[in-house]
Each structure stands twice: as structure tokens, then as C-alpha cells.
Design a protein around this motif. Structure first.
Motif, PDB file in Angstrom:
ATOM      1  N   GLN A   1      -4.068   2.690   1.494  1.00 10.71           N
ATOM      2  CA  GLN A   1      -4.660   2.266   2.573  1.00 10.71           C
ATOM      3  C   GLN A   1      -5.601   3.482   2.931  1.00 10.71           C
ATOM      4  O   GLN A   1      -6.819   3.716   3.278  1.00 10.71           O
ATOM      5  CB  GLN A   1      -3.787   2.138   3.580  1.00 10.71           C
ATOM      6  CG  GLN A   1      -4.585   1.721   4.983  1.00 10.71           C
ATOM      7  CD  GLN A   1      -5.398   0.335   4.987  1.00 10.71           C
ATOM      8  OE1 GLN A   1      -5.203  -0.398   4.109  1.00 10.71           O
ATOM      9  NE2 GLN A   1      -6.267   0.331   6.017  1.00 10.71           N
ATOM     10  N   ALA A   2      -4.851   4.627   2.853  1.00 12.92           N
ATOM     11  CA  ALA A   2      -5.677   5.958   3.168  1.00 12.92           C
ATOM     12  C   ALA A   2      -6.712   6.304   2.113  1.00 12.92           C
ATOM     13  O   ALA A   2      -7.647   7.032   2.283  1.00 12.92           O
ATOM     14  CB  ALA A   2      -4.678   7.130   3.310  1.00 12.92           C
ATOM     15  N   LEU A   3      -6.671   5.777   0.827  1.00 14.16           N
ATOM     16  CA  LEU A   3      -7.496   6.104  -0.200  1.00 14.16           C
ATOM     17  C   LEU A   3      -8.343   5.139  -0.332  1.00 14.16           C
ATOM     18  O   LEU A   3      -9.244   5.184  -1.602  1.00 14.16           O
ATOM     19  CB  LEU A   3      -6.513   6.472  -1.643  1.00 14.16           C
ATOM     20  CG  LEU A   3      -5.541   7.711  -1.616  1.00 14.16           C
ATOM     21  CD1 LEU A   3      -4.546   7.631  -2.695  1.00 14.16           C
ATOM     22  CD2 LEU A   3      -6.308   9.098  -1.410  1.00 14.16           C
TER      23      LEU A   3
ATOM     24  N   LEU B   1      -0.563   5.864  -8.133  1.00 14.12           N
ATOM     25  CA  LEU B   1      -0.769   6.000  -6.529  1.00 14.12           C
ATOM     26  C   LEU B   1       0.443   4.801  -5.949  1.00 14.12           C
ATOM     27  O   LEU B   1       0.121   3.709  -6.127  1.00 14.12           O
ATOM     28  CB  LEU B   1      -2.021   5.619  -6.277  1.00 14.12           C
ATOM     29  CG  LEU B   1      -3.177   6.555  -6.762  1.00 14.12           C
ATOM     30  CD1 LEU B   1      -4.431   6.120  -6.487  1.00 14.12           C
ATOM     31  CD2 LEU B   1      -3.161   7.830  -6.216  1.00 14.12           C
TER      32      LEU B   1
ATOM     33  N   GLY C   1      -4.429  12.339  -5.883  1.00 12.52           N
ATOM     34  CA  GLY C   1      -3.260  12.884  -5.098  1.00 12.52           C
ATOM     35  C   GLY C   1      -2.127  11.773  -5.736  1.00 12.52           C
ATOM     36  O   GLY C   1      -1.105  11.929  -5.141  1.00 12.52           O
TER      37      GLY C   1
ATOM     38  N   GLY D   1       2.528   0.223  -6.769  1.00  9.34           N
ATOM     39  CA  GLY D   1       1.553   1.049  -6.758  1.00  9.34           C
ATOM     40  C   GLY D   1       0.416   0.837  -7.706  1.00  9.34           C
ATOM     41  O   GLY D   1       0.504  -0.269  -8.251  1.00  9.34           O
TER      42      GLY D   1
ATOM     43  N   LYS E   1       2.075   2.460  -3.565  1.00  7.59           N
ATOM     44  CA  LYS E   1       1.302   1.615  -2.650  1.00  7.59           C
ATOM     45  C   LYS E   1       1.336   2.139  -1.082  1.00  7.59           C
ATOM     46  O   LYS E   1       0.249   1.713  -0.490  1.00  7.59           O
ATOM     47  CB  LYS E   1       1.880   0.179  -2.852  1.00  7.59           C
ATOM     48  CG  LYS E   1       3.110   0.039  -2.182  1.00  7.59           C
ATOM     49  CD  LYS E   1       3.579  -1.385  -2.674  1.00  7.59           C
ATOM     50  CE  LYS E   1       5.214  -1.813  -2.210  1.00  7.59           C
ATOM     51  NZ  LYS E   1       5.591  -3.015  -2.700  1.00  7.59           N
ATOM     52  N   ASP E   2       1.841   2.777  -0.793  1.00  7.39           N
ATOM     53  CA  ASP E   2       1.938   3.145   0.658  1.00  7.39           C
ATOM     54  C   ASP E   2       0.780   4.135   1.022  1.00  7.39           C
ATOM     55  O   ASP E   2       0.730   4.578   1.987  1.00  7.39           O
ATOM     56  CB  ASP E   2       3.274   3.644   1.108  1.00  7.39           C
ATOM     57  CG  ASP E   2       3.787   5.018   0.315  1.00  7.39           C
ATOM     58  OD1 ASP E   2       2.992   5.517  -0.411  1.00  7.39           O
ATOM     59  OD2 ASP E   2       4.922   5.488   0.866  1.00  7.39           O
ATOM     60  N   ARG E   3       0.171   4.587  -0.209  1.00  7.52           N
ATOM     61  CA  ARG E   3      -0.918   5.542  -0.089  1.00  7.52           C
ATOM     62  C   ARG E   3      -2.172   4.999  -0.138  1.00  7.52           C
ATOM     63  O   ARG E   3      -3.287   5.458  -0.036  1.00  7.52           O
ATOM     64  CB  ARG E   3      -0.571   6.625  -1.192  1.00  7.52           C
ATOM     65  CG  ARG E   3       0.466   7.418  -0.865  1.00  7.52           C
ATOM     66  CD  ARG E   3       0.525   8.672  -1.825  1.00  7.52           C
ATOM     67  NE  ARG E   3       1.733   9.347  -1.895  1.00  7.52           N
ATOM     68  CZ  ARG E   3       1.954  10.555  -2.540  1.00  7.52           C
ATOM     69  NH1 ARG E   3       1.075  11.131  -3.355  1.00  7.52           N
ATOM     70  NH2 ARG E   3       3.007  10.900  -2.547  1.00  7.52           N
TER      71      ARG E   3
END
Length: 292
Positions: free
Chosen positions: A214-216, A208, A163, A281, A210-212
Motif C-alpha cells: 500500500q505504501a509503495l 516485498l 525496500g 507478497g 504484502k503489508d508494504r
């Protein structure tokens, strides 16, 4: 590969033993006994751990950890004279750490644990199409490195499947900072780098934010090659290393300038990115199993 604390200490002791070997000069030499000694010791450790039977990601992680505490050396590849393969397993910058570990891991997986096999893999990884053809043939920008090594089936760019979003910036750091690069004093070499940058800017690069992460985090694997994207003007990636899980956290195995030796980040990769606003990121490349 999830290492226990016991495994971590074992690899640390192996790295300390390797660090006691005599220093290694920068330019690869078939007759360099010191170089062969370090490389052979690394291959011997891999054999004793049965690494050839493990996944390429696990092999990359294990080889990377075996170099813990090895010294950092800046500008490792910037040597005078014509562009040629540089080998240094005694000290690393962030790029040579990634390339050397990946090259060794591919040799282990292939079962071709010789100096010639290692330097062949290193050349293949470091240069466009695996061919040394002047300074501009080296893959200086990480976005270029990923794409070329994906074409060569060395890695797979996984950011798009996780994503990722387009990296919206112009990549021209080297040409904008010509005076910082000895080789760019030559107009011919400078113009070749400008052409590389122009080609890079015609492509689509995915990262990606950096705010994504954690979820990934559970989708990122040990041994994945991580490039830290940056807000610095003209530059795509400012630092590289490996994803590595230790004591329940996804961390960053890398050769940091600030601490002077190869280490595993004390904090998670997410926290490492959050430490500096300029770290925007990651780009991420997953090593592929070598075709034997």
C-alpha cells in the motif's frame, strides 16, 4: 499508462475480436497460418495505436489488455517429447501470458514485427541464457526467471530498490513433487532440476511483503511484472501477471485459473493479496527498453 474507461472498453472489444480467431496449436510452426494471423493482428493493433513511441511499460500494459477475455489453459508448456518452443496466443496460463506479452511488446518497440522476431524474443525470455537445452533450461521458478532476464537486460529487479526483504525459504517444489511432472520421470532430467534448485537456494532472493505494498503503490508502474510470493512449501511464486492502473486503483492484470479468462482484478493489488493468507507478497520485475 492510466487507461480511461473508454480505452478499457476499446481494448476489450479488440480482445473479443481476437478471441474469434481459429484455435492455435501449442507447438510453434513457421507454417502455422493461424498463429501468424493472431500475431499479425496484434502487431497491427499496436501500430494503429502508435505504441512503438510509448515506453516499454506502457506497451506491455496495452498488449496485455488487448488479450482480455482470452481463455485460461493450464500447463500450457507441458507437452510430450523433447523440450521445444511452445507458442499459444489463443489461450494462456499465467506464465505464458507474461512471456508472450513481453515478447510482443519488445518486438513492437524494436520495430521488428515478424514471426521470427517474436519467437526469438520468446525463446530469449523463457530459457536460461536464451538457449533451449532440455527441460531444465526452461526458467521454471520465477526467482530464476527474474535473475536470468535481468542478466539478459530484459527486465530489472526493482524489489531491492523499493525496500524489499530476503525471501527466507528453501525452493524445491519440483523435486519434492516429482510425480506431478511428466518430464521428471527421467532421472537425468530430475537430477538437472535438483541442480537448478541447489543453485537457486545459494542465491539471495528479494520480495516485498504484502503489508508494504500500500505504501509503495505509487512506485509500481503499469506493465511491471508481478510474481505473487507464496507460503506454499518449496515454492517461491505461485502466480504471475502485470501491474495495471484502472479507475484510480493499482490492479492486477493476469490469467487466473479461478475465473478462466485473462482479466483485470476487480479489487486493488493490495486487496488481491489480502484475499488469501498464502499470498505473502510480490516479486517485481520492470521491463527494460530493448537495445536496438
Amino acid at each position: 499508462m492510466r487507461a480511461s474507461r473508454r480505452e478499457f472498453l476499446k481494448y476489450t472489444m479488440l480482445a473479443a475480436a481476437a478471441s474469434m480467431m481459429p484455435g492455435l496449436q501449442l507447438v510453434a510452426d513457421e507454417d502455422d497460418a493461424t498463429h501468424r494471423e493472431i500475431l499479425d493482428a496484434t502487431f497491427a493493433r499496436a501500430a494503429s495505436e502508435g505504441l512503438q513511441t510509448k515506453s516499454i511499460g506502457d506497451v506491455v500494459a496495452a498488449i496485455g489488455v488487448s488479450f482480455l477475455e482470452a481463455p485460461y489453459k493450464a500447463h500450457t508448456l507441458e507437452v510430450p517429447g523433447e523440450e521445444r518452443l511452445v507458442v499459444n496466443l489463443k489461450e494462456f496460463d499465467c506464465v505464458t501470458f507474461v512471456e508472450s506479452v513481453l515478447a510482443i511488446a519488445r518486438c513492437v518497440k524494436r520495430g521488428t514485427t515478424t514471426y521470427a522476431a517474436f519467437t526469438g524474443e520468446l525463446r530469449r525470455i523463457r530459457y536460461r541464457n536464451g538457449v533451449i537445452n532440455g527441460y531444465a533450461s526452461r526458467l521454471h521458478y520465477f526467482s530464476d526467471w527474474i535473475q536470468d532476464n535481468e542478466t539478459k537486460r530484459v527486465v530489472r529487479n526493482v524489489a531491492p530498490t523499493l525496500g524489499g526483504v530476503p525471501l527466507e525459504k528453501t525452493i524445491n517444489y519440483m523435486s519434492r513433487h516429482r510425480s506431478a511432472y511428466q518430464q521428471l520421470k527421467s532421472d537425468r532430467v530430475y537430477n538437472a532440476i535438483v541442480r537448478v534448485e541447489k543453485e537457486l537456494n545459494a542465491r539471495r532472493h528479494i520480495y516485498l511483503p504484502k503489508d508494504r505494498i500500500q505504501a509503495l503503490r505509487d512506485l509500481i508502474q503499469d506493465g511491471d511484472i508481478v510474481g505473487i510470493t507464496t507460503s506454499l512449501e518449496g515454492l517461491d511464486v505461485s502466480h504471475t501477471g502485470f501491474a495495471y492502473r484502472f479507475m484510480g486503483l493499482l490492479r492486477f492484470l493476469h490469467a487466473p485459473l479461478s475465473n478462466g479468462t485473462i482479466r483485470i482484478s476487480k479489487r486493488s493489488l493490495v486487496d488481491y493479496l489480502a484475499q488469501e493468507p498464502s499470498r505473502t507478497g510480490i516479486m517485481i520485475a520492470r521491463p527494460l527498453e530493448p537495445i536496438t
